[in-house]
Design a protein around this motif. Sequence first.
Motif, PDB file in Angstrom:
ATOM      1  N   THR A   1      10.285  26.895  -7.783  1.00 55.65           N
ATOM      2  CA  THR A   1       9.121  26.660  -6.934  1.00 55.65           C
ATOM      3  C   THR A   1       9.598  26.178  -5.574  1.00 55.65           C
ATOM      4  OG1 THR A   1       9.090  24.578  -8.076  1.00 55.65           O
ATOM      5  CG2 THR A   1       7.236  26.048  -8.525  1.00 55.65           C
ATOM      6  N   PRO A   2       9.750  27.133  -4.638  1.00 56.56           N
ATOM      7  CA  PRO A   2      10.265  26.730  -3.339  1.00 56.56           C
ATOM      8  C   PRO A   2       9.380  25.649  -2.721  1.00 56.56           C
ATOM      9  CG  PRO A   2       9.438  28.984  -3.267  1.00 56.56           C
ATOM     10  CD  PRO A   2       9.380  28.545  -4.689  1.00 56.56           C
ATOM     11  N   VAL A   3      10.030  24.621  -2.188  1.00 56.37           N
ATOM     12  CA  VAL A   3       9.273  23.531  -1.579  1.00 56.37           C
ATOM     13  C   VAL A   3       8.839  23.980  -0.194  1.00 56.37           C
ATOM     14  CG1 VAL A   3       9.357  21.122  -0.876  1.00 56.37           C
ATOM     15  CG2 VAL A   3      10.799  21.954  -2.726  1.00 56.37           C
ATOM     16  N   PRO A   4       7.528  23.929   0.103  1.00 56.60           N
ATOM     17  CA  PRO A   4       7.112  24.325   1.435  1.00 56.60           C
ATOM     18  C   PRO A   4       7.867  23.502   2.471  1.00 56.60           C
ATOM     19  CG  PRO A   4       5.214  23.867   0.059  1.00 56.60           C
ATOM     20  CD  PRO A   4       6.422  23.463  -0.713  1.00 56.60           C
ATOM     21  N   LYS A   5       8.386  24.192   3.476  1.00 56.81           N
ATOM     22  CA  LYS A   5       9.149  23.509   4.521  1.00 56.81           C
ATOM     23  C   LYS A   5       8.340  22.382   5.136  1.00 56.81           C
ATOM     24  CE  LYS A   5      13.180  24.207   5.810  1.00 56.81           C
ATOM     25  NZ  LYS A   5      14.071  23.349   6.539  1.00 56.81           N
ATOM     26  N   SER A   6       7.056  22.649   5.311  1.00 54.51           N
ATOM     27  CA  SER A   6       6.239  21.659   6.008  1.00 54.51           C
ATOM     28  C   SER A   6       6.097  20.385   5.177  1.00 54.51           C
ATOM     29  CB  SER A   6       4.878  22.232   6.337  1.00 54.51           C
ATOM     30  OG  SER A   6       4.382  22.879   5.202  1.00 54.51           O
ATOM     31  N   ASN A   7       6.360  20.476   3.860  1.00 54.77           N
ATOM     32  CA  ASN A   7       6.325  19.277   3.034  1.00 54.77           C
ATOM     33  C   ASN A   7       7.679  18.610   3.030  1.00 54.77           C
ATOM     34  OD1 ASN A   7       3.791  19.288   2.281  1.00 54.77           O
ATOM     35  ND2 ASN A   7       4.111  20.089   0.216  1.00 54.77           N
ATOM     36  N   ARG A   8       8.649  19.357   3.528  1.00 56.15           N
ATOM     37  CA  ARG A   8      10.006  18.863   3.382  1.00 56.15           C
ATOM     38  C   ARG A   8      10.397  17.954   4.528  1.00 56.15           C
ATOM     39  NH1 ARG A   8      13.949  23.412   2.667  1.00 56.15           N
ATOM     40  NH2 ARG A   8      12.527  25.107   2.309  1.00 56.15           N
ATOM     41  N   CYS A   9      10.245  18.417   5.728  1.00 55.13           N
ATOM     42  CA  CYS A   9      10.737  17.548   6.794  1.00 55.13           C
ATOM     43  C   CYS A   9      10.132  17.892   8.130  1.00 55.13           C
ATOM     44  CB  CYS A   9      12.242  17.670   6.886  1.00 55.13           C
ATOM     45  SG  CYS A   9      12.778  19.280   7.407  1.00 55.13           S
ATOM     46  N   PHE A  10      10.420  17.009   9.026  1.00 59.06           N
ATOM     47  CA  PHE A  10      10.132  17.245  10.422  1.00 59.06           C
ATOM     48  C   PHE A  10      11.283  18.004  11.007  1.00 59.06           C
ATOM     49  CE2 PHE A  10       7.464  13.443  11.267  1.00 59.06           C
ATOM     50  CZ  PHE A  10       6.378  14.219  11.474  1.00 59.06           C
ATOM     51  N   GLU A  11      11.020  19.020  11.699  1.00 57.49           N
ATOM     52  CA  GLU A  11      12.123  19.674  12.391  1.00 57.49           C
ATOM     53  C   GLU A  11      12.354  18.951  13.701  1.00 57.49           C
ATOM     54  OE1 GLU A  11      14.040  21.908  11.213  1.00 57.49           O
ATOM     55  OE2 GLU A  11      12.903  21.967   9.364  1.00 57.49           O
ATOM     56  N   ALA A  12      13.616  18.956  14.111  1.00 54.61           N
ATOM     57  CA  ALA A  12      13.928  18.286  15.388  1.00 54.61           C
ATOM     58  C   ALA A  12      13.272  19.064  16.528  1.00 54.61           C
ATOM     59  CB  ALA A  12      15.416  18.288  15.596  1.00 54.61           C
TER      60      ALA A  12
ATOM     61  N   ALA B   1       0.838  -1.208   0.000  1.00 58.37           N
ATOM     62  CA  ALA B   1       0.000   0.000   0.000  1.00 58.37           C
ATOM     63  C   ALA B   1       0.870   1.253   0.000  1.00 58.37           C
ATOM     64  CB  ALA B   1      -0.912  -0.027   1.222  1.00 58.37           C
ATOM     65  N   VAL B   2       1.961   1.223   0.761  1.00 64.11           N
ATOM     66  CA  VAL B   2       2.825   2.409   0.855  1.00 64.11           C
ATOM     67  C   VAL B   2       3.506   2.697  -0.489  1.00 64.11           C
ATOM     68  CG1 VAL B   2       5.034   3.190   1.823  1.00 64.11           C
ATOM     69  CG2 VAL B   2       3.215   2.429   3.342  1.00 64.11           C
ATOM     70  N   TRP B   3       4.044   1.637  -1.125  1.00 62.53           N
ATOM     71  CA  TRP B   3       4.721   1.849  -2.413  1.00 62.53           C
ATOM     72  C   TRP B   3       3.713   2.066  -3.540  1.00 62.53           C
ATOM     73  CZ3 TRP B   3       9.522   3.045  -2.093  1.00 62.53           C
ATOM     74  CH2 TRP B   3      10.381   2.420  -1.200  1.00 62.53           C
TER      75      TRP B   3
ATOM     76  N   LEU C   1       4.001  10.467  -0.564  1.00 67.91           N
ATOM     77  CA  LEU C   1       3.781  10.024   0.809  1.00 67.91           C
ATOM     78  C   LEU C   1       5.042  10.312   1.623  1.00 67.91           C
ATOM     79  CD1 LEU C   1       1.553   8.329   2.308  1.00 67.91           C
ATOM     80  CD2 LEU C   1       3.140   6.427   2.086  1.00 67.91           C
ATOM     81  N   PRO C   2       4.927  11.193   2.632  1.00 64.91           N
ATOM     82  CA  PRO C   2       6.101  11.403   3.487  1.00 64.91           C
ATOM     83  C   PRO C   2       6.241  10.244   4.471  1.00 64.91           C
ATOM     84  CG  PRO C   2       4.290  12.809   4.191  1.00 64.91           C
ATOM     85  CD  PRO C   2       3.777  12.021   3.030  1.00 64.91           C
ATOM     86  N   VAL C   3       7.435   9.690   4.545  1.00 68.75           N
ATOM     87  CA  VAL C   3       7.631   8.550   5.457  1.00 68.75           C
ATOM     88  C   VAL C   3       8.888   8.747   6.297  1.00 68.75           C
ATOM     89  CG1 VAL C   3       6.457   6.716   4.173  1.00 68.75           C
ATOM     90  CG2 VAL C   3       8.806   7.296   3.590  1.00 68.75           C
ATOM     91  N   LEU C   4       8.848   8.130   7.451  1.00 65.73           N
ATOM     92  CA  LEU C   4      10.009   8.081   8.325  1.00 65.73           C
ATOM     93  C   LEU C   4      10.538   6.657   8.199  1.00 65.73           C
ATOM     94  CD1 LEU C   4      10.827  10.443  10.030  1.00 65.73           C
ATOM     95  CD2 LEU C   4       9.664   9.418  11.974  1.00 65.73           C
TER      96      LEU C   4
ATOM     97  N   ASP D   1       4.185   6.013   7.866  1.00 69.55           N
ATOM     98  CA  ASP D   1       3.509   7.070   7.102  1.00 69.55           C
ATOM     99  C   ASP D   1       3.286   8.262   8.039  1.00 69.55           C
ATOM    100  OD1 ASP D   1       1.755   8.714   5.866  1.00 69.55           O
ATOM    101  OD2 ASP D   1       0.244   7.200   5.413  1.00 69.55           O
ATOM    102  N   VAL D   2       3.891   9.408   7.708  1.00 72.03           N
ATOM    103  CA  VAL D   2       3.778  10.548   8.618  1.00 72.03           C
ATOM    104  C   VAL D   2       2.896  11.650   8.025  1.00 72.03           C
ATOM    105  CG1 VAL D   2       5.880  10.147   9.932  1.00 72.03           C
ATOM    106  CG2 VAL D   2       6.032  11.392   7.798  1.00 72.03           C
ATOM    107  N   THR D   3       2.025  11.263   7.098  1.00 67.08           N
ATOM    108  CA  THR D   3       1.142  12.257   6.483  1.00 67.08           C
ATOM    109  C   THR D   3       0.339  13.000   7.552  1.00 67.08           C
ATOM    110  OG1 THR D   3       0.905  10.699   4.682  1.00 67.08           O
ATOM    111  CG2 THR D   3      -0.588  12.570   4.673  1.00 67.08           C
ATOM    112  N   ALA D   4      -0.241  12.239   8.490  1.00 63.85           N
ATOM    113  CA  ALA D   4      -1.103  12.863   9.496  1.00 63.85           C
ATOM    114  C   ALA D   4      -0.293  13.839  10.348  1.00 63.85           C
ATOM    115  CB  ALA D   4      -1.731  11.794  10.370  1.00 63.85           C
ATOM    116  N   LEU D   5       0.941  13.433  10.691  1.00 65.36           N
ATOM    117  CA  LEU D   5       1.785  14.321  11.497  1.00 65.36           C
ATOM    118  C   LEU D   5       2.131  15.585  10.724  1.00 65.36           C
ATOM    119  CD1 LEU D   5       4.212  11.747  13.114  1.00 65.36           C
ATOM    120  CD2 LEU D   5       2.579  13.198  14.290  1.00 65.36           C
ATOM    121  N   LYS D   6       2.406  15.403   9.433  1.00 66.07           N
ATOM    122  CA  LYS D   6       2.717  16.554   8.586  1.00 66.07           C
ATOM    123  C   LYS D   6       1.533  17.512   8.543  1.00 66.07           C
ATOM    124  CE  LYS D   6       6.759  15.625   6.884  1.00 66.07           C
ATOM    125  NZ  LYS D   6       7.880  16.454   7.263  1.00 66.07           N
ATOM    126  N   GLU D   7       0.363  16.919   8.382  1.00 63.28           N
ATOM    127  CA  GLU D   7      -0.830  17.771   8.293  1.00 63.28           C
ATOM    128  C   GLU D   7      -1.024  18.546   9.593  1.00 63.28           C
ATOM    129  OE1 GLU D   7      -3.203  15.068   5.032  1.00 63.28           O
ATOM    130  OE2 GLU D   7      -3.924  15.101   7.118  1.00 63.28           O
TER     131      GLU D   7
END
Length: 555
Positions: A544-555, A191-193, A254-257, A293-299
């Motif tokens: 087209t700057p990539v929105p930071k929030s789409n890019r990564c989790f900040e520590a 499902a993830v791939w 899909l953003p994943v950790l 899957d960290v979509t929910a966390l990203k949102e």
Amino acid sequence: MSDARESQDTHALSSFAPMQISSPNLRAFLDISPDALVIVNQAGTIVMVNGQTEVVFGYARSELLGQQLELLLPQRFRKIHPTHREHYFAAPHTRPMGVGLQLFGRRKDGSEVPVDISLSPLLLDDALHVLSAIRDITERRLLEERERVARQEAEARLTLLQLILDELPTSAYLVRGEEARLVLANRTATAVWGAAWRVGQPMLDFLATNHIRLFGTDGQPLPSSAFATLHAVQQGETVRNHQEIIRRADGTALPVLVNAVALGRRLLIGVPAEVGSRPTDLVEPVALVVHQDVTALKEAEQLKDYFLGLVAHELRTPLAALKGFVTMLLTQTARGRGVPLTDWQQEALLEIDLATDRLDRLTKDLLDVARLQAGRLELRREPTDLVALCKRVIAQIQQSTDRHRLTFSTSLSPLLAHLDGGRIEQVLSNLLTNAIKYSPAGGPVEVNLLEDIERQEALISIRDQGIGIPKEEQAHLFGRFIRATNGQAHGISGTGLGLYLCRELVEQHGGHIWFESIEGAGSTFFIRLPLLQDTSPPSEAERTPVPKSNRCFEA
Ligand code: ADP
């Protein structure tokens, strides 16, 4: 014998073409063989055996000669065997016996021995005989049995693992070899791939076949050497919490950790490389990879950033009014308009003025963070003299303190760079404010500006002799809302946003920021900024700057 009959017989004999040999020559010859050799006549009587027959069956030669061949067979085969023998003598030719069957011999002590037998017709002293070459395959059988048990155990282990993995809500798969060939994957992995990864298929082949691409936290395509999975098998190192974005063939992302755990090189010995293939004893790296899957966390993070931006924006209007009215009260009274203020009223107004300044800075920082996260922070670059800029900021910050002495040293004048002057002032002002704030006992703050001609860069350093930063806390200091414990222990207030913004702003200029610090002795912050405008056409990602929030989790 008629001619016709004679030629028929000759033909029958030539079809099996038995060896012609006489008894005396044969005996010495038989003893050379590592196999047990037994010669029987048409009646099934043993007429000759070699030494190895004695070893395999435990009979002395004299005990065998003249006996029926069936003596050497387990009881259960004895009855049927004479029929087989008759069939053989009817059409003798060299062949293995009992193809596909497991054959056994019977020793003198009654025990059975697994054997391979091949039969050859033989004209011995002009009479048709059969030579049986019997090979003791006990060792081979043992090995085969061990292999079978090992394979069964390995398959049972894999089945159990598959059962466990299938129940996990996160995607999990096991890969082997430097190409990361799939061993097994759970349902969620598919499902993830967005595609099914075939067992035995190398990772890059799977991705290419299914048009799947992996991106990093900066929105750029990841080189394959940076894939957590490949890194784990190729370097033998476990990768934890690697942020990757899976872009599937249908365009969804899909953003994943990713956690890729290197499991060593011996784990899958004996496990077939592919379904149905033979067990392999290859010693090769194995990794267990788990995708969350960290979509929910990203949102949630996006929502939080949106909320922060909104609050900061809404705070600006009442803050501007507060600031405006305080300034008006102070300046107009100073000009003699209205009743003079008492000392405590004057002090209270100055405190309000300071507090509104602090609040104003905080809302600006929050707005900048929200803009950065949304990829909406744009630089307005223009030729800027860094010497003048440094002097201006130093003079301004010096006004806020008389316990610290700010100095500036440079041999340059001017030093032009193509940058957003306002943003670099913000960075410098932040670092100088910190240098003062975290030197509560006062002291010198030295700013130095150099030109690195070879690299076409400006190098600015800001050195203080303040409280410094504990070594173990230095690595994460540029993260959002991160503060060192010693600053807090000294009761120094702050938000932990300044250094984060400094790093973002410097990096957006193509520069680099870092520091050296010794707790209790002071800190030096360094900034490198490119002097020349980058003339290469902007990459897709820069346009087209990539929105930071789409890019990564900040520590
Ligand atoms: P803050 O608003 O807390 O000052 P910053 O992001 O500017 O936030 O700094 C993050 C943390 O780094 C600070 O809380 C402090 O612990 C540490 N720090 C920054 N600059 C210095 C400095 N010059 N000396 C000592 N500690 C510093």
